[in-house]
Scaffold this motif. Structure first.
Motif, PDB file in Angstrom:
ATOM      1  N   ILE A   1     -21.618  23.142  13.591  1.00 46.87           N
ATOM      2  CA  ILE A   1     -21.881  24.067  12.492  1.00 46.87           C
ATOM      3  C   ILE A   1     -20.799  25.140  12.440  1.00 46.87           C
ATOM      4  O   ILE A   1     -20.540  25.832  13.422  1.00 46.87           O
ATOM      5  CB  ILE A   1     -23.267  24.741  12.642  1.00 46.87           C
ATOM      6  CG1 ILE A   1     -24.347  23.676  12.900  1.00 46.87           C
ATOM      7  CG2 ILE A   1     -23.586  25.558  11.394  1.00 46.87           C
ATOM      8  CD1 ILE A   1     -24.440  22.597  11.860  1.00 46.87           C
ATOM      9  N   GLY A   2     -20.160  25.278  11.279  1.00 46.86           N
ATOM     10  CA  GLY A   2     -19.085  26.247  11.138  1.00 46.86           C
ATOM     11  C   GLY A   2     -19.001  26.812   9.740  1.00 46.86           C
ATOM     12  O   GLY A   2     -19.732  26.391   8.841  1.00 46.86           O
ATOM     13  N   SER A   3     -18.105  27.775   9.569  1.00 47.36           N
ATOM     14  CA  SER A   3     -17.856  28.496   8.314  1.00 47.36           C
ATOM     15  C   SER A   3     -18.922  29.574   8.102  1.00 47.36           C
ATOM     16  O   SER A   3     -20.043  29.286   7.666  1.00 47.36           O
ATOM     17  CB  SER A   3     -17.811  27.577   7.093  1.00 47.36           C
ATOM     18  OG  SER A   3     -17.400  28.302   5.952  1.00 47.36           O
ATOM     19  N   GLY A   4     -18.554  30.794   8.469  1.00 45.39           N
ATOM     20  CA  GLY A   4     -19.491  31.903   8.335  1.00 45.39           C
ATOM     21  C   GLY A   4     -20.349  32.122   9.556  1.00 45.39           C
ATOM     22  O   GLY A   4     -21.199  33.026   9.570  1.00 45.39           O
ATOM     23  N   VAL A   5     -20.157  31.308  10.609  1.00 45.81           N
ATOM     24  CA  VAL A   5     -20.891  31.513  11.859  1.00 45.81           C
ATOM     25  C   VAL A   5     -20.235  32.661  12.619  1.00 45.81           C
ATOM     26  O   VAL A   5     -19.008  32.686  12.786  1.00 45.81           O
ATOM     27  CB  VAL A   5     -20.884  30.237  12.720  1.00 45.81           C
ATOM     28  CG1 VAL A   5     -21.583  30.484  14.053  1.00 45.81           C
ATOM     29  CG2 VAL A   5     -21.542  29.084  11.978  1.00 45.81           C
ATOM     30  N   THR A   6     -21.041  33.617  13.064  1.00 47.87           N
ATOM     31  CA  THR A   6     -20.526  34.809  13.742  1.00 47.87           C
ATOM     32  C   THR A   6     -21.360  35.090  14.991  1.00 47.87           C
ATOM     33  O   THR A   6     -22.467  34.537  15.145  1.00 47.87           O
ATOM     34  CB  THR A   6     -20.606  36.046  12.821  1.00 47.87           C
ATOM     35  OG1 THR A   6     -21.994  36.423  12.682  1.00 47.87           O
ATOM     36  CG2 THR A   6     -20.012  35.770  11.447  1.00 47.87           C
ATOM     37  N   PRO A   7     -20.878  35.962  15.871  1.00 48.07           N
ATOM     38  CA  PRO A   7     -21.711  36.351  17.017  1.00 48.07           C
ATOM     39  C   PRO A   7     -23.045  36.956  16.588  1.00 48.07           C
ATOM     40  O   PRO A   7     -24.055  36.805  17.281  1.00 48.07           O
ATOM     41  CB  PRO A   7     -20.833  37.381  17.749  1.00 48.07           C
ATOM     42  CG  PRO A   7     -19.430  36.984  17.415  1.00 48.07           C
ATOM     43  CD  PRO A   7     -19.501  36.518  15.987  1.00 48.07           C
ATOM     44  N   ALA A   8     -23.057  37.609  15.431  1.00 51.24           N
ATOM     45  CA  ALA A   8     -24.277  38.275  14.972  1.00 51.24           C
ATOM     46  C   ALA A   8     -25.314  37.297  14.421  1.00 51.24           C
ATOM     47  O   ALA A   8     -26.520  37.567  14.500  1.00 51.24           O
ATOM     48  CB  ALA A   8     -23.929  39.316  13.904  1.00 51.24           C
ATOM     49  N   ASN A   9     -24.879  36.176  13.858  1.00 42.59           N
ATOM     50  CA  ASN A   9     -25.856  35.255  13.250  1.00 42.59           C
ATOM     51  C   ASN A   9     -25.986  33.930  13.999  1.00 42.59           C
ATOM     52  O   ASN A   9     -26.713  33.034  13.565  1.00 42.59           O
ATOM     53  CB  ASN A   9     -25.526  34.995  11.777  1.00 42.59           C
ATOM     54  CG  ASN A   9     -24.211  34.254  11.562  1.00 42.59           C
ATOM     55  OD1 ASN A   9     -23.730  33.534  12.431  1.00 42.59           O
ATOM     56  ND2 ASN A   9     -23.616  34.422  10.385  1.00 42.59           N
ATOM     57  N   ALA A  10     -25.296  33.793  15.115  1.00 37.55           N
ATOM     58  CA  ALA A  10     -25.313  32.524  15.846  1.00 37.55           C
ATOM     59  C   ALA A  10     -26.729  32.082  16.216  1.00 37.55           C
ATOM     60  O   ALA A  10     -27.055  30.885  16.159  1.00 37.55           O
ATOM     61  CB  ALA A  10     -24.459  32.639  17.105  1.00 37.55           C
ATOM     62  N   GLN A  11     -27.590  33.042  16.566  1.00 39.46           N
ATOM     63  CA  GLN A  11     -28.924  32.699  17.042  1.00 39.46           C
ATOM     64  C   GLN A  11     -29.725  31.916  16.015  1.00 39.46           C
ATOM     65  O   GLN A  11     -30.482  31.005  16.373  1.00 39.46           O
ATOM     66  CB  GLN A  11     -29.680  33.968  17.434  1.00 39.46           C
ATOM     67  CG  GLN A  11     -31.001  33.686  18.129  1.00 39.46           C
ATOM     68  CD  GLN A  11     -30.831  32.979  19.457  1.00 39.46           C
ATOM     69  OE1 GLN A  11     -30.081  33.428  20.310  1.00 39.46           O
ATOM     70  NE2 GLN A  11     -31.514  31.851  19.625  1.00 39.46           N
ATOM     71  N   GLN A  12     -29.549  32.226  14.728  1.00 42.33           N
ATOM     72  CA  GLN A  12     -30.358  31.533  13.723  1.00 42.33           C
ATOM     73  C   GLN A  12     -30.001  30.051  13.642  1.00 42.33           C
ATOM     74  O   GLN A  12     -30.868  29.212  13.339  1.00 42.33           O
ATOM     75  CB  GLN A  12     -30.214  32.195  12.353  1.00 42.33           C
ATOM     76  CG  GLN A  12     -28.841  32.151  11.738  1.00 42.33           C
ATOM     77  CD  GLN A  12     -28.802  32.863  10.391  1.00 42.33           C
ATOM     78  OE1 GLN A  12     -29.680  32.671   9.543  1.00 42.33           O
ATOM     79  NE2 GLN A  12     -27.794  33.688  10.196  1.00 42.33           N
ATOM     80  N   PHE A  13     -28.757  29.699  13.958  1.00 38.60           N
ATOM     81  CA  PHE A  13     -28.370  28.283  13.953  1.00 38.60           C
ATOM     82  C   PHE A  13     -28.876  27.583  15.207  1.00 38.60           C
ATOM     83  O   PHE A  13     -29.299  26.421  15.148  1.00 38.60           O
ATOM     84  CB  PHE A  13     -26.847  28.158  13.840  1.00 38.60           C
ATOM     85  CG  PHE A  13     -26.301  28.747  12.569  1.00 38.60           C
ATOM     86  CD1 PHE A  13     -26.488  28.109  11.363  1.00 38.60           C
ATOM     87  CD2 PHE A  13     -25.640  29.960  12.585  1.00 38.60           C
ATOM     88  CE1 PHE A  13     -26.014  28.658  10.180  1.00 38.60           C
ATOM     89  CE2 PHE A  13     -25.163  30.523  11.421  1.00 38.60           C
ATOM     90  CZ  PHE A  13     -25.358  29.870  10.209  1.00 38.60           C
ATOM     91  N   LEU A  14     -28.870  28.286  16.315  1.00 36.19           N
ATOM     92  CA  LEU A  14     -29.418  27.719  17.543  1.00 36.19           C
ATOM     93  C   LEU A  14     -30.918  27.490  17.395  1.00 36.19           C
ATOM     94  O   LEU A  14     -31.455  26.483  17.872  1.00 36.19           O
ATOM     95  CB  LEU A  14     -29.135  28.650  18.721  1.00 36.19           C
ATOM     96  CG  LEU A  14     -27.662  28.958  19.001  1.00 36.19           C
ATOM     97  CD1 LEU A  14     -27.547  30.000  20.111  1.00 36.19           C
ATOM     98  CD2 LEU A  14     -26.892  27.707  19.364  1.00 36.19           C
TER      99      LEU A  14
END
Length: 230
Positions: free
Chosen positions: A176-189
């Motif tokens: 998963i990429g494009s717009g993934v940041t340290p601040a929002n990583a958790q929602q993808f996990l």
């Protein structure tokens, strides 16, 4: 698995020191990434111990390739293998935005021993669920880089979750990429992502024209380790 986009030797050294598990090496990020120079490929691979996947894309005009493009890609692939890359990143679409089986059938037999990521051409496919089925016909594709569509991943969470569920039956992972940041990583996990791909989000000023910020990579890695170790 945390993959970081790098464009220079310095990027690669910093990303590895910050905890990156894998690097994607490419240049011309304003065009979505194209194949770097042979010297850059050799020196980046030689500077780090973690796997380096090299972008195999002869131009940034589109994801449609001619016989002449194929010839360039094949020559680049041979050098990428010679220098010891662990994988390549490529893909192709027809003019109808369906998976280009011809380019895959022509290229994949030459990728023996390499991991293969189908890049974000996938996000321009007419039907992503059908595209998964079509890509599954080709080995050794080991992952697909996606944001759930042409936009940014945070805006397409529902589609990414749908793709993650569908991928459970296929022999590859979604990256998963494009717009993934340290601040929002958790929602993808939280929706099942196992591999994240970051670029400008771990650089100063969120810009590919600025150096990598090692602290942001460390933050991202800590988030991922905490999630999978809980």
């Amino acid at each position: 698995m945390l993959e970081v986009i790098v464009t220079t030797v310095e990027d690669a050294i910093i990303a590895e020191a910050g905890g990156a598990d894998r690097l994607e090496l490419c240049v011309s990020m304003d065009e979505g990434g194209v194949t770097p120079s042979l010297g850059k490929i050799k020196n980046v691979i030689g500077a780090v111990d973690i796997p380096v996947y090299v972008m195999l894309r002869p131009h940034g005009n589109s994801f449609h390739y001619t016989e002449e493009d194929f010839s360039v890609m094949l020559d680049d692939l041979r050098v990428i293998q010679l220098f010891g890359a662990k994988g390549v990143v490529f893909g192709g679409l027809t003019f109808e935005n369906r998976i280009d089986h011809i380019i895959l059938k022509d290229m994949l037999p030459h990728c023996e021993g390499l991991g293969v990521t189908f890049h974000r051409a996938f996000d321009e496919a007419e039907d992503q669920l059908e595209a998964l089925k079509q890509i599954a016909k080709h080995q050794p594709i080991t992952r697909i880089l996606t944001a759930g569509g042409p936009g940014k991943a945070p805006d397409q969470i529902e589609q990414i979750e749908k793709l993650l569920r569908a991928t459970e039956d296929y022999p590859f992972e979604l990256l998963i990429g494009s717009g993934v940041t340290p601040a929002n990583a958790q929602q993808f996990l939280d929706i099942g992502a196992k591999e994240l791909h970051v670029g400008s989000a771990v650089r100063f000023n969120n810009s590919f024209h600025k150096p990598i910020n090692i602290e942001l990579i460390r933050d991202m890695k800590e988030t991922m380790e905490a999630h999978f170790n809980q």
